[in-house]
Design a protein around this motif. Structure first.
Motif, mmCIF file in Angstrom:
data_model
loop_
_atom_site.group_PDB
_atom_site.id
_atom_site.type_symbol
_atom_site.label_atom_id
_atom_site.label_comp_id
_atom_site.label_asym_id
_atom_site.label_seq_id
_atom_site.Cartn_x
_atom_site.Cartn_y
_atom_site.Cartn_z
ATOM 1 N N ARG A 91 1.031 -0.954 -0.563
ATOM 2 C CA ARG A 91 0.049 0.105 -0.237
ATOM 3 C C ARG A 91 1.208 0.917 -0.091
ATOM 4 N N ILE A 92 2.282 1.528 0.651
ATOM 5 C CA ILE A 92 2.555 2.065 0.380
ATOM 6 C C ILE A 92 3.768 3.140 -0.799
ATOM 7 N N LEU A 93 3.853 1.908 -1.434
ATOM 8 C CA LEU A 93 4.881 1.577 -2.519
ATOM 9 C C LEU A 93 3.315 2.540 -3.522
ATOM 10 N N SER A 94 2.349 1.614 -3.717
ATOM 11 C CA SER A 94 1.323 2.063 -3.934
ATOM 12 C C SER A 94 0.806 3.784 -4.403
ATOM 13 N N ALA A 95 1.312 4.126 -3.050
ATOM 14 C CA ALA A 95 0.898 5.833 -2.906
ATOM 15 C C ALA A 95 2.163 6.289 -3.443
ATOM 16 N N ILE A 96 3.136 5.830 -3.669
ATOM 17 C CA ILE A 96 3.986 6.953 -4.770
ATOM 18 C C ILE A 96 3.665 7.372 -5.970
ATOM 19 N N PRO A 97 3.041 6.656 -6.832
ATOM 20 C CA PRO A 97 2.612 6.868 -8.206
ATOM 21 C C PRO A 97 1.333 7.853 -7.775
ATOM 22 N N ILE A 126 0.251 17.586 0.792
ATOM 23 C CA ILE A 126 -0.523 17.725 2.189
ATOM 24 C C ILE A 126 -1.359 16.273 1.984
ATOM 25 N N TYR A 127 -2.543 17.801 1.535
ATOM 26 C CA TYR A 127 -4.055 16.756 1.053
ATOM 27 C C TYR A 127 -4.034 15.487 0.644
ATOM 28 N N ALA A 128 -2.763 15.185 -0.101
ATOM 29 C CA ALA A 128 -2.653 14.203 -0.502
ATOM 30 C C ALA A 128 -2.248 13.011 0.383
ATOM 31 N N VAL A 129 -0.877 13.102 1.133
ATOM 32 C CA VAL A 129 -0.553 12.511 2.377
ATOM 33 C C VAL A 129 -1.190 12.147 3.408
ATOM 34 N N ILE A 130 -2.293 13.077 3.428
ATOM 35 C CA ILE A 130 -3.178 12.729 4.662
ATOM 36 C C ILE A 130 -4.298 11.857 3.985
ATOM 37 N N VAL A 131 -4.752 12.009 2.837
ATOM 38 C CA VAL A 131 -5.411 10.957 2.265
ATOM 39 C C VAL A 131 -5.579 9.659 2.259
ATOM 40 N N VAL A 132 -3.740 9.757 2.035
ATOM 41 C CA VAL A 132 -3.804 8.224 1.620
ATOM 42 C C VAL A 132 -3.196 7.292 3.448
ATOM 43 N N VAL A 133 -2.896 9.054 3.911
ATOM 44 C CA VAL A 133 -3.067 7.568 5.528
ATOM 45 C C VAL A 133 -4.185 7.277 5.663
ATOM 46 N N ILE A 134 -5.130 8.034 5.540
ATOM 47 C CA ILE A 134 -5.730 7.874 6.358
ATOM 48 C C ILE A 134 -6.936 6.458 5.582
ATOM 49 N N ASN A 135 -6.908 6.435 4.256
ATOM 50 C CA ASN A 135 -6.872 5.413 3.689
ATOM 51 C C ASN A 135 -6.585 4.143 4.299
ATOM 52 N N LEU A 136 -5.134 3.719 4.865
ATOM 53 C CA LEU A 136 -4.075 3.174 4.941
ATOM 54 C C LEU A 136 -4.539 2.916 6.472
ATOM 55 N N LEU A 137 -5.317 3.588 7.315
ATOM 56 C CA LEU A 137 -5.968 3.286 8.660
ATOM 57 C C LEU A 137 -6.769 2.621 8.279
ATOM 58 N N VAL A 138 -7.845 3.415 7.247
ATOM 59 C CA VAL A 138 -8.568 2.445 7.273
ATOM 60 C C VAL A 138 -8.242 0.892 6.900
ATOM 61 N N ASP A 139 -7.857 1.076 5.952
ATOM 62 C CA ASP A 139 -7.557 -0.601 5.932
ATOM 63 C C ASP A 139 -6.840 -1.777 6.804
ATOM 64 N N LEU A 140 -6.361 -0.836 7.609
ATOM 65 C CA LEU A 140 -6.054 -1.548 8.140
ATOM 66 C C LEU A 140 -6.883 -1.479 9.860
#
Length: 312
Positions: free
Chosen positions: A8-14, A283-297
């Protein structure tokens, strides 16, 4: 779980790279210049040339693109064109905590009220209670935040004088009541509707009937059996709203006069402050990615089937 997290972290890069590319070229394609005063006296061409050279705006776009990206990867979002006494990092450190506190309080209110109200609407036998809760959730979803904010300011601030009509004095003051409730209303309504629907789906499943047949008390059945399984869709809905709420609403912060991240972003767009626009969007994009990751976890903690599928 570790492999899932790495993927998930690697997929967030693109995703972040695409977001940066889009906002960079859209910002630079906007007509005008960061040095436009907007008045009847335009800036002298010689002064404009000096400013462009100072901030590398005279270089080709691909050079600016790669240069800013390299600096952003090192944590440097560049200087602000609108306020040249501070950098974008200073602006983020100053305004982002206000929006995060405001958004966290709004989401906490939405979840703490939404879950019990959604469960009450599903479990109650009285149609009036269910109808009232459903009406509140429908109004919360259908009314825009700027309308709610304006109504609360006029009614509570101007009419009754209970809250300030403008300004920010901290999270635990009367000035935070209107923006917190305005931001919390939409996710509150969404959590109520989603959790109610999920509870209705699981309340007649086999494992719930088995628990009742064993003689378990109603409250443990509601919390441990029904609520835990119905919580997964509600968390997904809450996560989709959290990214928007945690960084603050542009409209709410602008109308209520809150010195937050969203309000400064609007001012940066009006001033064509490219580094602030790009840095804020990242920063908005990073926050969205982090929240989606937390939801998946969270699925791993709530749903044993997710752990089994990941372990195969």
């Amino acid at each position: 779980m570790l492999s899932f997290l790495i993927k998930r972290i690697l997929s967030a890069i693109p995703t972040l790279l695409i977001a940066y590319t889009l906002v960079f070229f859209i910002a630079h394609a906007t007509p005008g210049s960061p040095w436009d005063s907007g008045g009847n006296r335009p800036i002298e061409p010689s002064i404009k040339a000096v400013l462009d050279a100072k901030y590398n705006l005279d270089k080709p776009l691909y050079v600016q693109y790669t240069s800013y990206l390299w600096n952003a990867l090192q944590g440097d979002f560049g200087p602000s064109y609108r306020d040249r006494t501070q950098s974008v990092n200073d602006i983020v450190a100053r305004f982002l905590p206000v929006s995060l506190k405001l958004g966290a309080a709004a989401m906490l209110l939405a979840v703490l009220l939404g879950l019990p109200l959604g469960a009450l609407a599903a479990l109650t036998r009285h149609p009036a209670v269910d109808g009232l809760i459903r009406m509140i959730s429908t109004l919360g979803i259908s009314m825009p935040t700027y309308v709610v904010t304006s109504i609360l300011i006029v009614s509570l601030g101007v009419g009754l004088g209970l809250v300030p009509t403008f300004g920010w004095k901290g999270l635990f003051t009367a000035s935070s009541l209107v923006p917190i409730f305005s931001l919390a209303l939409a996710p509150l309504a969404a959590v109520i509707r989603c959790f109610r629907t999920s509870m209705l789906e699981v309340m007649n499943l086999d494992f719930v009937r088995t628990a009742r047949a064993k003689g378990m008390k109603p409250l443990p059945i509601i919390i441990h059996h029904m609520g835990r399984n119905a919580l997964i869709p509600a968390i997904t809905v809450a996560g989709s709203y959290a990214a928007y709420v945690l960084v603050g609403s542009f409209f709410v912060e602008s109308i209520a006069g809150i010195p937050g991240f969203g309000r400064y972003f609007v001012l940066a767009i009006a001033a064509r402050d490219y580094p602030v626009i790009i840095g804020t969007t990242l920063i908005y994009a990073v926050i969205v990615v982090v929240i989606n990751l937390l939801v998946d976890l969270s699925y791993f903690l709530l749903d044993p089937r997710a752990r089994l599928e990941q372990g195969r």
